[in-house]
Design a protein around this motif. Structure first.
Motif, PDB file in Angstrom:
ATOM      1  N   LEU A  23      48.137  27.462  44.644  1.00  8.71           N
ATOM      2  CA  LEU A  23      46.890  27.972  44.073  1.00  8.71           C
ATOM      3  C   LEU A  23      45.922  26.814  43.757  1.00  8.71           C
ATOM      4  O   LEU A  23      44.724  26.898  44.110  1.00  8.71           O
ATOM      5  CB  LEU A  23      47.239  28.811  42.838  1.00  8.71           C
ATOM      6  N   PRO A  24      46.369  25.737  43.157  1.00  9.32           N
ATOM      7  CA  PRO A  24      45.432  24.617  42.928  1.00  9.32           C
ATOM      8  C   PRO A  24      44.879  24.026  44.231  1.00  9.32           C
ATOM      9  O   PRO A  24      43.703  23.631  44.280  1.00  9.32           O
ATOM     10  CB  PRO A  24      46.296  23.588  42.178  1.00  9.32           C
ATOM     11  N   ILE A  25      45.682  24.002  45.260  1.00  4.63           N
ATOM     12  CA  ILE A  25      45.179  23.482  46.550  1.00  4.63           C
ATOM     13  C   ILE A  25      44.084  24.404  47.084  1.00  4.63           C
ATOM     14  O   ILE A  25      43.019  23.958  47.508  1.00  4.63           O
ATOM     15  CB  ILE A  25      46.342  23.328  47.559  1.00  4.63           C
ATOM     16  N   LEU A  26      44.359  25.700  47.056  1.00  2.00           N
ATOM     17  CA  LEU A  26      43.340  26.675  47.486  1.00  2.00           C
ATOM     18  C   LEU A  26      42.048  26.494  46.698  1.00  2.00           C
ATOM     19  O   LEU A  26      40.946  26.573  47.250  1.00  2.00           O
ATOM     20  CB  LEU A  26      43.833  28.104  47.249  1.00  2.00           C
ATOM     21  N   SER A  27      42.199  26.291  45.418  1.00  2.00           N
ATOM     22  CA  SER A  27      41.015  26.176  44.554  1.00  2.00           C
ATOM     23  C   SER A  27      40.201  24.950  44.915  1.00  2.00           C
ATOM     24  O   SER A  27      38.995  24.911  44.687  1.00  2.00           O
ATOM     25  CB  SER A  27      41.440  26.106  43.088  1.00  2.00           C
ATOM     26  N   LYS A  28      40.850  23.944  45.443  1.00  2.00           N
ATOM     27  CA  LYS A  28      40.115  22.746  45.869  1.00  2.00           C
ATOM     28  C   LYS A  28      39.463  22.958  47.220  1.00  2.00           C
ATOM     29  O   LYS A  28      38.365  22.468  47.475  1.00  2.00           O
ATOM     30  CB  LYS A  28      41.066  21.553  45.945  1.00  2.00           C
ATOM     31  N   LEU A  29      40.150  23.659  48.119  1.00  2.00           N
ATOM     32  CA  LEU A  29      39.683  23.739  49.508  1.00  2.00           C
ATOM     33  C   LEU A  29      38.715  24.899  49.769  1.00  2.00           C
ATOM     34  O   LEU A  29      37.914  24.847  50.684  1.00  2.00           O
ATOM     35  CB  LEU A  29      40.883  23.830  50.460  1.00  2.00           C
ATOM     36  N   CYS A  30      38.832  25.952  48.977  1.00  2.00           N
ATOM     37  CA  CYS A  30      37.959  27.116  49.201  1.00  2.00           C
ATOM     38  C   CYS A  30      36.792  27.085  48.218  1.00  2.00           C
ATOM     39  O   CYS A  30      36.908  26.576  47.111  1.00  2.00           O
ATOM     40  CB  CYS A  30      38.726  28.417  48.974  1.00  2.00           C
ATOM     41  N   ASP A  31      35.678  27.697  48.631  1.00  2.00           N
ATOM     42  CA  ASP A  31      34.564  27.864  47.714  1.00  2.00           C
ATOM     43  C   ASP A  31      34.741  29.139  46.901  1.00  2.00           C
ATOM     44  O   ASP A  31      34.267  29.240  45.775  1.00  2.00           O
ATOM     45  CB  ASP A  31      33.255  27.891  48.515  1.00  2.00           C
ATOM     46  N   VAL A  32      35.397  30.089  47.510  1.00  2.00           N
ATOM     47  CA  VAL A  32      35.666  31.344  46.815  1.00  2.00           C
ATOM     48  C   VAL A  32      36.871  31.989  47.487  1.00  2.00           C
ATOM     49  O   VAL A  32      37.062  31.862  48.700  1.00  2.00           O
ATOM     50  CB  VAL A  32      34.401  32.259  46.835  1.00  2.00           C
ATOM     51  N   PHE A  33      37.692  32.621  46.696  1.00  2.00           N
ATOM     52  CA  PHE A  33      38.827  33.359  47.273  1.00  2.00           C
ATOM     53  C   PHE A  33      39.173  34.478  46.311  1.00  2.00           C
ATOM     54  O   PHE A  33      38.666  34.530  45.199  1.00  2.00           O
ATOM     55  CB  PHE A  33      40.034  32.441  47.520  1.00  2.00           C
ATOM     56  N   TYR A  34      39.987  35.415  46.781  1.00  2.00           N
ATOM     57  CA  TYR A  34      40.436  36.403  45.797  1.00  2.00           C
ATOM     58  C   TYR A  34      41.953  36.519  45.783  1.00  2.00           C
ATOM     59  O   TYR A  34      42.615  36.308  46.783  1.00  2.00           O
ATOM     60  CB  TYR A  34      39.727  37.743  45.947  1.00  2.00           C
ATOM     61  N   ILE A  35      42.431  36.792  44.575  1.00  2.00           N
ATOM     62  CA  ILE A  35      43.860  36.956  44.333  1.00  2.00           C
ATOM     63  C   ILE A  35      44.123  38.451  44.320  1.00  2.00           C
ATOM     64  O   ILE A  35      43.658  39.165  43.435  1.00  2.00           O
ATOM     65  CB  ILE A  35      44.250  36.334  42.972  1.00  2.00           C
ATOM     66  N   GLY A  36      44.844  38.915  45.320  1.00  2.00           N
ATOM     67  CA  GLY A  36      45.050  40.343  45.469  1.00  2.00           C
ATOM     68  C   GLY A  36      46.001  40.915  44.439  1.00  2.00           C
ATOM     69  O   GLY A  36      47.111  40.404  44.258  1.00  2.00           O
ATOM     70  N   GLY A  37      45.580  41.963  43.772  1.00  2.00           N
ATOM     71  CA  GLY A  37      46.443  42.663  42.844  1.00  2.00           C
ATOM     72  C   GLY A  37      47.012  43.946  43.437  1.00  2.00           C
ATOM     73  O   GLY A  37      48.192  44.240  43.284  1.00  2.00           O
ATOM     74  N   THR A  38      46.183  44.696  44.143  1.00  2.00           N
ATOM     75  CA  THR A  38      46.596  46.011  44.637  1.00  2.00           C
ATOM     76  C   THR A  38      47.918  45.950  45.402  1.00  2.00           C
ATOM     77  O   THR A  38      48.780  46.812  45.229  1.00  2.00           O
ATOM     78  CB  THR A  38      45.512  46.602  45.576  1.00  2.00           C
ATOM     79  N   LYS A  39      48.084  44.929  46.240  1.00  2.00           N
ATOM     80  CA  LYS A  39      49.297  44.837  47.051  1.00  2.00           C
ATOM     81  C   LYS A  39      50.404  44.053  46.364  1.00  2.00           C
ATOM     82  O   LYS A  39      51.490  43.942  46.899  1.00  2.00           O
ATOM     83  CB  LYS A  39      48.952  44.214  48.411  1.00  2.00           C
ATOM     84  N   VAL A  40      50.088  43.513  45.201  1.00  2.00           N
ATOM     85  CA  VAL A  40      51.069  42.664  44.519  1.00  2.00           C
ATOM     86  C   VAL A  40      51.259  43.119  43.072  1.00  2.00           C
ATOM     87  O   VAL A  40      50.985  42.376  42.132  1.00  2.00           O
ATOM     88  CB  VAL A  40      50.646  41.174  44.602  1.00  2.00           C
ATOM     89  N   GLY A  41      51.668  44.366  42.897  1.00  2.00           N
ATOM     90  CA  GLY A  41      52.123  44.785  41.582  1.00  2.00           C
ATOM     91  C   GLY A  41      51.141  45.515  40.703  1.00  2.00           C
ATOM     92  O   GLY A  41      51.524  46.060  39.669  1.00  2.00           O
ATOM     93  N   ALA A  42      49.871  45.549  41.086  1.00  2.00           N
ATOM     94  CA  ALA A  42      48.893  46.255  40.255  1.00  2.00           C
ATOM     95  C   ALA A  42      48.586  47.640  40.831  1.00  2.00           C
ATOM     96  O   ALA A  42      48.854  47.915  42.003  1.00  2.00           O
ATOM     97  CB  ALA A  42      47.609  45.444  40.150  1.00  2.00           C
ATOM     98  N   LEU A  43      48.036  48.505  39.982  1.00  2.00           N
ATOM     99  CA  LEU A  43      47.569  49.806  40.472  1.00  2.00           C
ATOM    100  C   LEU A  43      46.361  49.622  41.376  1.00  2.00           C
ATOM    101  O   LEU A  43      46.148  50.357  42.329  1.00  2.00           O
ATOM    102  CB  LEU A  43      47.170  50.692  39.280  1.00  2.00           C
ATOM    103  N   CYS A  44      45.561  48.647  41.024  1.00  2.00           N
ATOM    104  CA  CYS A  44      44.360  48.311  41.768  1.00  2.00           C
ATOM    105  C   CYS A  44      43.854  47.008  41.184  1.00  2.00           C
ATOM    106  O   CYS A  44      44.288  46.612  40.105  1.00  2.00           O
ATOM    107  CB  CYS A  44      43.292  49.392  41.621  1.00  2.00           C
ATOM    108  N   GLY A  45      42.961  46.352  41.896  1.00  2.00           N
ATOM    109  CA  GLY A  45      42.353  45.162  41.320  1.00  2.00           C
ATOM    110  C   GLY A  45      42.525  43.903  42.134  1.00  2.00           C
ATOM    111  O   GLY A  45      43.591  43.630  42.659  1.00  2.00           O
ATOM    112  N   GLU A  46      41.413  43.182  42.264  1.00  2.00           N
ATOM    113  CA  GLU A  46      41.408  41.894  42.952  1.00  2.00           C
ATOM    114  C   GLU A  46      40.601  40.932  42.066  1.00  2.00           C
ATOM    115  O   GLU A  46      39.568  41.322  41.522  1.00  2.00           O
ATOM    116  CB  GLU A  46      40.725  41.997  44.335  1.00  2.00           C
ATOM    117  N   ALA A  47      41.107  39.714  41.933  1.00  2.00           N
ATOM    118  CA  ALA A  47      40.423  38.723  41.099  1.00  2.00           C
ATOM    119  C   ALA A  47      39.701  37.718  41.996  1.00  2.00           C
ATOM    120  O   ALA A  47      40.345  36.949  42.704  1.00  2.00           O
ATOM    121  CB  ALA A  47      41.431  38.008  40.210  1.00  2.00           C
TER     122      ALA A  47
END
Lengths: 341, 341, 341, 341
Positions: free
Chosen positions: A190-214
């Motif tokens: 995650l820290p590497i992504l944060s350095k290399l990307c300008d924007v990204f989202y962390i998927g919740g819907t497919k990873v344990g949440a009812l819905c939601g992306e950060a």
């Protein structure tokens, strides 16, 4: 019937439901202005080792892609993506609906290649007729890709470097990000992504949440009045608490990572099972989606006992199918599946 | 602190949460194709006494308005609304973002008048330059309105009749529909709405759900491939079960109506309390939103003890404020509030 | 300097200018409602042998493409085109700007193939996830193509037949239509086009007019209130007479065809000249655009004496260039060019 | 029949046609890159006393408004205009089609008032819910207005000052600009406009040209890649020479001003004639459009002898009609008209 059709067939992780109940009668401000959203953002910033991150919660992947892409592109710009990218294939033209073209590069098991990206950009900027063309204004990648594959750190660095050379943002669609980060075959964090990307989202819907992306803007680069654009897109949840509480829970005690690792382990067991039974794979996926080649007779037979997704026809006699595990897959389900093969 | 700022400050009715937990590990298809969605639709059809109703679940109000309106308008058409209508004021231009103009009529305590609607349509169709104008393609009303007021059955019939005479659909925004239907001052029912409107939505977010609005096309008039347009708008929830289970619960044993009636009763108590203490009302609302005129000194004083919403300035010395009750308001909260006045 | 850069380097045919002067002080209604527009439409209907044709005049090609395509597509539909199609490459994303995706098929010297079109449509309609995809709602072809090539009547019939089988309109971009119809290698005529296409346009800008394209809907299938959509697109010319008078002149005494034939003849002379001097062609174009392969040294040398367009790099040492003739090309210019080679 | 229906009933000034013929066979680059466009721009810069002006030529008014407004607004912004403004009433929703709301202020004989503009902006920026509203991102005024009226220099300064205070551009629609600048009742000049507006256009279509509007960005503030956005809108004329030559002619030897003054003089004669015959005016217009109140009997009588435009019903017995003069109106036509009254 056993089912491995996708990674959003179950509800939410029990800790999330528990937390929703505990906080249910607390009166909170709407639209993401509650303290659970704040707490979740702070935890995500820490997990990303990115104190400058500006974070927004949206409901689903297509919505997030359309909102982020439209808000960051100028009117005359399009977004570059692999031909197989989700925004190009499976989002009902949501990006074009906002007025922007998806400019495609070849997909290599779902990934774009830095050299092909560079060639594309170089050709565009040397074309004298470029005012008659769509300007490349952003690069979209998915990680894991739609084929379950992952960029290496080196590959991401190369793509990121070209984006920055051409001054266009790199956007990473992390609908299944947890399953990528917890793969045993990745050197991306995650820290590497944060350095290399300008924007990204962390998927919740497919990873344990009812819905939601950060959505994470990594260097105070969230577009001005991004909330107004979320609202304009119809994507601003009135009870933002639903998203805040879920992400706050997912990023407490590493839950997001723990449940992602579980899914990957289940996929590894499944992979081992299929391999041992002599099945062949369409490609080598190190994440929770596994693509298997079945002859059509076997396919029919198997469909009677277990649910999975038809991916695409390989040739007249063979079909590529997908088995997906998730945070909710039980080890006994894998065992049951292998017994069936 | 006591709070009456709006009707979405709390989570969801406990029966909904209970049901989410009970069904959590069941594996279900995505995108609204699960049996809970089916069951919810069937129950809504029965409540509407409208067996032909085609029903879709979306997540929030702005999203629903933009998706329904854009899908039903032709490219050269706009939607008629009261100047004070939510789509004209508080949705960040979501309708215009989809390419359509909001054509405004005067608002009368939030309502449009049938005679003014007719005059508008007549003028448009008699204008020889109408090909240079935006064609009126739909009528949008909210019920209850943004001011808590309600159309009478007669008023709705008049508006509906003009719409049908001019062959444009009537669309009713029911974000707070329950609080309207359960008002003690209404002669409008769900079956009546289903007869008079071409499409309307039953609001869940403000009436006991975490999120969710049920769109009802009343006479098999859902636009072709409406699901694709929901997806294109970024409004198709992957775990459609979240919406299906909530509406299935709300329409089991009249829960939607019971909790709506509770909110209205709380509002009546609140109204009585304010009245008895000599406060004056901006208008006479028969639903869960109450608009009170405060002099500015009183306003400041009250703000220290209880949260409510500043609505608009009335004059230099007075302000209109809003107190909202909901399914989750407790009777002791009302008592406490009145004691404070 | 001699110039063959494109087919819109000169003003208008002298008969057009003469007619503009003759009619200049006549007071006429605006927006295409004048009798010259009516007369032009009638003459085009006759030339097309298509009495049911509904005809509209627009100003330029990109504008015409965007207006026609957007007006005929439903919101969830895209338009199929060759990857090399003008709308996909050189219109600054005008189609996407109206909210629609361009769905690409391989280009074969600029043309699409009926079998590949059929396969694409078949695959789409058999995909169970098609509600998550862009629906193919129209087929766009250009004739002549961007490479100067032409569909045969048989090829057009095949494409048309598949379109009608799948109930989507066939739209032909005729920016250079005259130069195609007057090629010595074609069996396609205006009446044939009118039978096989649902809509096409007859290009004026590149064929003798100052500006203007005539859109022909071939079977009373112009979209309802098409004029309002032209206006909405900003494409409705106030002094519509400018378009009407030009097309009226072009379709008087076969002027459109005569000047087109002239341009093709000039191209044939040019082709003969290049061939005799031993130049090789990138492809065999039977119309007014000729694509020649030059080694880069020759290219530089030639650029000093004559203007032409760089088309694309063929390999490290060779470049494809384009020479275009037009209605205004003089025979002595061709002679001068050949002398230079 | 005599006609005063509007100011675009005739072709173009004879000097323009003459120049088109003289330059016709010269081969020129397309898309506005020719030397006539350059020369026209230089002459306009001088007339504006604005050496920094960036100038673009478009074809018509609606197109120009949509292109300029969309290119200068951010996605979440709308444009403020008088309720009677052309973009709000008579452009088929072209602005909304590009995704932006028209935010209306009251019209005072077509004009907005600086104090009402300021109040609107102040209210918006003090509203805590503004992220749910459309941000005011630009102010649109027309000069002359749709009612022929003019802003005084003082009024323009006031509007401009508020725009700059709130950091939003002021855009002036000058479809009939010449007729405003040459009014005997104005203290506004082209250099004054260039100082007070951020962008405006000089109308050609209604002032002697076949088509064409010159957009002037006054302080090097043209949006990045504005040409690409013109192309995307379908508004980039291939034979840009048509616009360049016309504006070059209009701005040679003050032609634009001379012919505008003529139209205003004709309007003054007409006004005098109507006044002397005892007619009453709807409002006092100092430009080429005159609005007269007719009783309906007189109206019918007059319509038999002369063409003019029905503007709006005043009351049951009276109608407002418009008589427009133009660069092409002949003095004998005015005399003939007055004789008829």
């Amino acid at each position: 019937m056993l089912s491995f059709t996708c990674d959003y067939t179950r509800g939410a992780h029990e800790k999330i439901l528990k937390r929703l109940i505990e906080t249910n009668m607390e009166q909170l401000p709407g639209y993401g202005n509650d303290h659970y959203c704040e707490s979740a953002k702070e935890k995500i910033r820490r997990a990303c080792e990115c104190p400058d991150a500006e974070i927004y919660f949206l409901t689903g992947g297509t919505q997030t892609n359309a909102t982020v892409i439209d808000s960051m592109l100028k009117k005359f710009e399009g977004v570059i993506a692999a031909k197989t990218g989700h925004i190009n294939v499976h989002e009902s033209g949501a990006v074009e609906y906002t007025g922007h073209k998806v400019l495609t590069l070849p997909g290599h098991e779902g990934k774009i290649r830095a050299d092909e990206l560079e060639a594309f950009l170089k050709t565009f900027w040397s074309d004298e007729n470029r005012e008659h063309m769509v300007f490349p204004g952003m690069v979209y990648i998915s990680h894991p890709t739609e084929y379950g594959t992952l960029y290496t750190k080196t590959e991401l660095e190369a793509v990121s470097s070209i984006c920055h050379q051409y001054k266009i943002p790199l956007y990473l669609d992390g609908a299944r990000l947890g399953y990528g980060l917890m793969s045993s075959c990745t050197d991306v964090t995650l820290p590497i992504l944060s350095k290399l990307c300008d924007v990204f989202y962390i998927g919740g819907t497919k990873v344990g949440a009812l819905c939601g992306e950060a959505v994470v803007f990594t260097h105070k680069n969230a577009p001005l009045h991004f909330t107004a654009m979320i609202k304009q897109q119809g994507a601003l949840m009135a009870k933002g608490r639903l998203l805040g509480i879920q992400f706050d829970t997912l990023f407490t005690d590493d839950l997001y990572f723990t449940i992602s690792r579980h899914a990957v382990k289940m996929a590894e067991l499944l992979k081992k099972g299929f391999t041992e039974k002599g099945y062949s794979f369409f490609l080598d996926s190190p994440t929770n989606q596994q693509f298997i080649v079945l002859d059509n007779k076997k396919l029919e037979e198997l469909q009677k006992k277990v649910a999975f997704e038809i991916w695409e026809k390989l040739d007249k006699e063979h079909t590529v199918v997908r088995f997906a595990t998730s945070w909710g897959t039980k080890q006994e389900e894998i065992a049951e599946l292998i017994a069936l093969l």
